[in-house]
Design an enzyme around this catalytic site. Structure first.
Site, PDB file in Angstrom:
ATOM      1  N   HIS A  14      -3.076   3.118  -4.564  1.00 29.22           N
ATOM      2  CA  HIS A  14      -2.154   2.817  -3.430  1.00 29.22           C
ATOM      3  C   HIS A  14      -1.106   2.143  -3.748  1.00 29.22           C
ATOM      4  CE1 HIS A  14      -5.740   3.578  -0.849  1.00 29.22           C
ATOM      5  NE2 HIS A  14      -6.508   2.703  -1.499  1.00 29.22           N
ATOM      6  N   ASP A  68       0.781  -1.419  -0.142  1.00 29.08           N
ATOM      7  CA  ASP A  68       0.105  -0.030  -0.029  1.00 29.08           C
ATOM      8  C   ASP A  68       1.039   1.253   0.068  1.00 29.08           C
ATOM      9  OD1 ASP A  68      -2.264   1.699   0.409  1.00 29.08           O
ATOM     10  OD2 ASP A  68      -3.171  -0.143   1.179  1.00 29.08           O
ATOM     11  N   GLU A  93      -9.995   2.663  -5.342  1.00 33.74           N
ATOM     12  CA  GLU A  93      -9.625   3.933  -4.779  1.00 33.74           C
ATOM     13  C   GLU A  93      -8.333   4.453  -5.751  1.00 33.74           C
ATOM     14  OE1 GLU A  93     -10.956   4.210  -0.316  1.00 33.74           O
ATOM     15  OE2 GLU A  93      -9.063   3.406  -0.634  1.00 33.74           O
TER      16      GLU A  93
HETATM   17  C1  ACM Z   1     -10.911  -0.649   0.822  1.00 33.02           C
HETATM   18  O1  ACM Z   1     -11.254  -0.583   1.866  1.00 33.02           O
HETATM   19  N1  ACM Z   1     -10.398   0.376   0.458  1.00 33.02           N
HETATM   20  C2  ACM Z   1     -10.898  -1.722  -0.020  1.00 33.02           C
END
Ligand code: ACM
Ligand code: ZN
Length: 763
Positions: A269, A195, A332
């Protein structure tokens, strides 16, 4: 019924009650269980028999039993009495098993290692909790109640996730996690390895990923929206797993019937990866491994060189992890860089794509094709639906269940993990007295109530829901004990959602069984939340001058005592039996007691009662599209500083006003409101508050004005101004909040301030 029959049936009931008193506390609850009278006593003469293939599980049992009891049970290749048998039964399904205990023998049957492993977990749960110990226990008697069990899981995918990027946990801690998963009969460990805040797995071809990407120079202090401006701890933070360590985790998990599903996040991410290899981003500029939480604009570019890199990484990942599924993230991903990047725009044109969403879809499909060529499949978060779903992808539905429904309806497998029920980074108890969490409120009962298959689904559609999973994001979980606190006992509730057919679920029975489950956690040294033993208050009816509330605890052995005079509870305080009605503002103190012992935290809860309790304003500026939220302003419950619950937010650059109708003309003399000052979300105190009264709802007279003297306040706090005036007759009360003007947000941009309002009282 004649007398003899009556006596007989009394005796029967009594003896059934006695077996029930044996307290069989299996979690997750088996599909079929008959409790019989009597016990099997394990003694030094007890032998162990194992069919071919089950010797290792049997000897694991012998080792564990010797450790805690001191008895070395001998192996016996002949079937005889006073025996514990691990038998092969080919008629049982994949993960199913049966367990039959009478006073002579215990027989565990399964057709697979997985089934026998679960039979053994159930056997352990039938034994005294000391069986889970690390050393010789004091216990002399080891018995197993007589019982017949036939069991098989409801769902094939029973998952638990762990984010090791935001905070890193050691190999030993991961093993503890897997041990606890096994006890709860969970079988998929979703390991979130990469991440923005850290890359955590060694990749031999790209050493910078761990050299650079596994470290951040410092970390945000407190909750994201706590400090204004945000602060950092000045402590370097890092860690990663070598490939050998990851392989050891895979092996250890497999012994427990757990598949490890690695997640390599893309295309978003990706800050830690780009910090390691800047060529991966659209701008190719050097960035840092992220040191705060959130979503970042630098994501993977869609140049071929990036795909080559990701294919190399995935090749090594698939070599370490034999799992059929590889999780590739997909959530995201901001599109701003792609929008500005000549290479990405060229790609869009070349492929005739509509926009950047279709580019994301191209990205995921290209990766999927690669993963498929290796004989594996992808899982992605539900954003992978946007712009078109990859052919064989399994969707993990996290933004509610809508994504899961859409995917299942187009014949894709789905794992349900909606935030409301499955995000274990949410609070499970009163946020104001809990360690900082990301937000939300997901108590044990809420997790237990989760039904992964949407009610509208046909049997055919339901087949695509392969299971569910709890997600454990670790922004605010620094230590492994913090992780345990969030996971236990909620994972026990989810295990029953996943294992037990819904018609056999029963929250009261589950809570009863949890009393023993907590003893297991104690023996296992698991730092479980004790919210279970606490008391919660819930309003059940709210109307003018009258609020009724109930108190409850999950601990069925406990009695709740309470006071309504803002004083500490003791055994002398009132015993809670039924709903309580109050007619004025009240601070409730409540606590549960088992006998004379206090259990759980003391609940201290303030409830508001006024002439407008339960009423919605008759008009507002601005007008609310969804005016149901305005009900929260008079629901009796005060918002706190830590969770967004209860507050309504009003933006825009005009003054705000609310008009309440008291129902008839009456004497009033005070208006009070709650205002949240939280600068990181632009919430500040208004410039002033004006109260105007009217008898007819047309002509309003200004009656009181609170001219705000407050200078800009950077601390989170709740203001509760009370605006008094001489008693006046009124039916309508208008409250005007003068706009607080512009403020800076966390990024230094100028914004309209926001009014966060809660409980409004008029008396
Ligand atoms: C997430 O909680 N962004 C998958
Ligand atoms: Zn690009």
């Amino acid at each position: 019924m004649n007398k003899i029959a009556a006596v007989f049936s009394f005796l029967l009931c009594f003896s059934l009650a006695l077996y029930a008193g044996d307290q069989i506390n299996i979690i997750p609850y088996p599909q079929k269980m008959d409790i019989k009278p009597g016990h099997f006593k394990i003694n030094s003469g007890t032998t162990v028999f194992a069919d071919s293939g089950f010797e290792k599980l049997a000897s694991g049992f012998q080792t564990r039993f010797k450790l805690v009891s001191g008895f070395q049970l001998s192996k016996n290749d002949e079937i005889c009495t006073q025996q514990i048998r691990f038998e092969k039964a080919n008629n049982l399904s994949e993960e199913g098993y049966s367990l039959s205990a009478d006073s002579k023998n215990i027989v565990l049957k399964a057709s697979t290692q997985a089934g026998m492993f679960y039979a053994l977990q159930t056997l352990y749960q039938l034994m005294p909790v000391d069986i889970y110990g690390k050393e010789l226990s004091e216990r002399k008697k080891w018995t197993v109640p007589c019982v017949e069990i036939e069991d098989v899981p409801r769902f094939a995918y029973r998952g638990l996730h762990l984010d090791v990027s935001r905070h890193f946990f050691t190999v030993d801690e991961i093993k503890r996690y897997l041990d606890a998963m096994a006890i709860h009969k969970l079988n998929r460990f979703h390991w979130h390895l990469t991440d923005d805040q850290g890359w955590r797995i060694e990749i031999k071809k790209y050493p910078n990923l761990t050299k650079t990407g596994s470290h951040r120079i410092e970390t945000l202090v407190g909750h994201y929206y706590e400090n204004f401006p945000q602060r950092y701890d000045d402590d370097a933070y890092g860690g990663y797993y070598t490939q050998d360590e990851a392989r050891e985790i895979v092996r250890y998990a497999a012994e427990r019937n757990i598949t490890v599903i690695p997640e390599i996040e893309m295309p978003g991410h990706a800050s830690a990866t780009i910090a390691s290899y800047p060529f991966l981003s659209c701008t190719r500029q050097q960035i840092n491994v992220a040191k705060k939480w959130g979503i970042f604009e630098d994501v993977y570019c869609t140049r071929d060189s990036v795909f080559n890199f990701l294919e190399d990484v995935l090749t090594e990942i698939m070599d370490i992890f034999p799992s059929e599924y590889i999780h590739i993230g997909g959530d995201e991903c901001p599109k701003v860089r792609w929008h500005e990047c000549p290479d990405c725009q060229k790609r869009i044109k070349l492929l005739g794509l509509k926009d950047e969403h279709e580019l994301q879809s191209y990205f995921i499909q290209r990766i999927e094709n690669f993963v498929n060529t290796k004989g594996r499949k992808i899982i992605g978060w539900d954003e992978i639906l946007e712009g078109g779903l990859a052919d064989n992808a399994t969707v993990m539905s996290w933004r509610g269940v809508a994504g899961g429904i859409e995917a299942a309806k187009s014949s894709h497998n789905v794992i349900m993990t909606p935030g409301e029920f499955c995000y274990f980074d949410h609070y499970q108890d009163n946020p104001e007295t809990e360690p900082t969490a990301i937000g939300g409120y997901t108590p044990l009962s809420k997790v237990y109530s989760f039904e992964p298959v949407p009610a509208s689904f046909s049997a055919e559609e339901a087949r695509y829901i392969i299971g569910a999973q709890a997600n454990v994001w670790t922004e605010y979980l620094k230590q492994f004990s913090d992780v345990e606190y969030m996971v236990f006992p909620r994972i026990a509730a989810l295990s029953e959602v996943l294992w037990t057919q819904s018609e056999y679920k029963n929250y009261d029975r589950f809570c009863q069984n949890m009393l023993t489950e907590f003893q297991r956690y104690k023996v296992l040294d698991i730092n479980a939340s004790k919210a279970f033993y606490g008391v919660s208050a819930q309003t059940v009816s709210v109307s003018a001058d009258k609020v009724q509330f109930i108190l409850r605890t999950d601990d069925s052995k406990a009695v709740i005592h309470y006071n309504l005079d803002d004083s500490q509870v003791s055994l002398k305080s009132s015993v809670y039996k039924s709903p309580v009605t109050i007619h004025k503002n009240t601070v409730i103190h409540a606590r549960s007691f088992e006998g004379k012992k206090e259990v759980g935290k003391e609940l201290i809860q303030k409830l508001a009662v006024s002439k407008i309790s339960g009423k919605k304003p008759v008009s507002s500026v601005p007008i609310f599209k969804n005016d149901a939220v305005l009900q929260q302003l008079t629901d009796g419950i005060y918002g706190g500083t830590k969770s967004g619950n209860n507050w309504i937010q009003i933006g825009g650059n005009s003054d705000r006003e609310l008009v309440y109708d008291l129902g008839s003309v009456m004497q009033v003399h005070v208006v009070s409101v709650s205002i949240l000052n939280k600068p990181a979300i632009c919430g500040i105190y208004p410039f002033g508050i004006i109260v105007l009264l009217s008898e007819d709802g047309v002509d309003f007279v200004e009656t009181a004005r609170e001219k705000s003297e407050k200078v800009y306040d950077s601390i989170i706090r709740i203001y509760r101004p009370e605006i008094f005036f001489p008693y006046k007759k009124a039916r309508y009360v208008k409250i005007v909040f003068l706009n607080g003007g512009n403020v800076f947000d966390l990024n230094g941009n100028t914004r309209d301030s926001v009014l966060f309002l809660d409980e409004i009282e008029i008396n």
